[in-house]
Design an enzyme around this catalytic site. Structure first.
Site, mmCIF file in Angstrom:
data_model
loop_
_atom_site.group_PDB
_atom_site.id
_atom_site.type_symbol
_atom_site.label_atom_id
_atom_site.label_comp_id
_atom_site.label_asym_id
_atom_site.label_seq_id
_atom_site.Cartn_x
_atom_site.Cartn_y
_atom_site.Cartn_z
ATOM 1 N N CYS A 32 42.050 -1.732 6.755
ATOM 2 C CA CYS A 32 43.495 -1.705 6.479
ATOM 3 C C CYS A 32 43.764 -1.827 4.978
ATOM 4 C CB CYS A 32 44.154 -2.850 7.254
ATOM 5 S SG CYS A 32 45.844 -3.227 6.777
ATOM 6 N N CYS A 35 46.227 -4.586 3.914
ATOM 7 C CA CYS A 35 45.589 -5.902 4.080
ATOM 8 C C CYS A 35 44.776 -6.252 2.837
ATOM 9 C CB CYS A 35 44.672 -5.911 5.304
ATOM 10 S SG CYS A 35 45.505 -5.569 6.867
#
Length: 106
Positions: A32, A35
């Site tokens: 991600c 993230c």
């Protein structure tokens, strides 16, 4: 301090140890992008508020059962717990909101 959760038993143990502090559950995935972008800010905040905040990172691919328990559908999602009770939750790599929610709940 940022601690990565290994499994459900590990999470339960960490939540017990964090009693009285604000717990930030960071649901993330290694693949991600957002993230990865917010991770340094989260680490900075965990150091800045070390006396009152515990950050627990939960890899949604390694700990699917925990992600399902918290109904996580996008990453990153931050769940804020105080004394085992959810006080806030939001999805997205919004550093300012992350800091604002921490400040409001410590």
């Amino acid at each position: 301090m940022v601690y990565q959760i290994k499994d459900k038993a590990d999470l339960n143990g960490q939540l017990t140890k964090a009693s009285g502090k604000l717990v930030v559950l960071d649901f993330f995935a290694t693949w991600c992008g957002p993230c990865k972008m917010i991770s340094p800010k989260l680490a900075e905040l965990s150091t800045q508020y070390a006396d009152t905040v515990v950050v627990l990172k939960v890899d949604v691919d390694e700990c699917e059962d925990i992600a399902m328990e918290y109904n996580i559908s996008s990453m990153p999602t931050f769940v804020f717990l105080k004394n085992g009770v959810k006080v806030e939750e939001f999805a997205g790599a919004n550093a300012q909101r992350l800091e604002d929610v921490i400040k409001a709940n410590i």
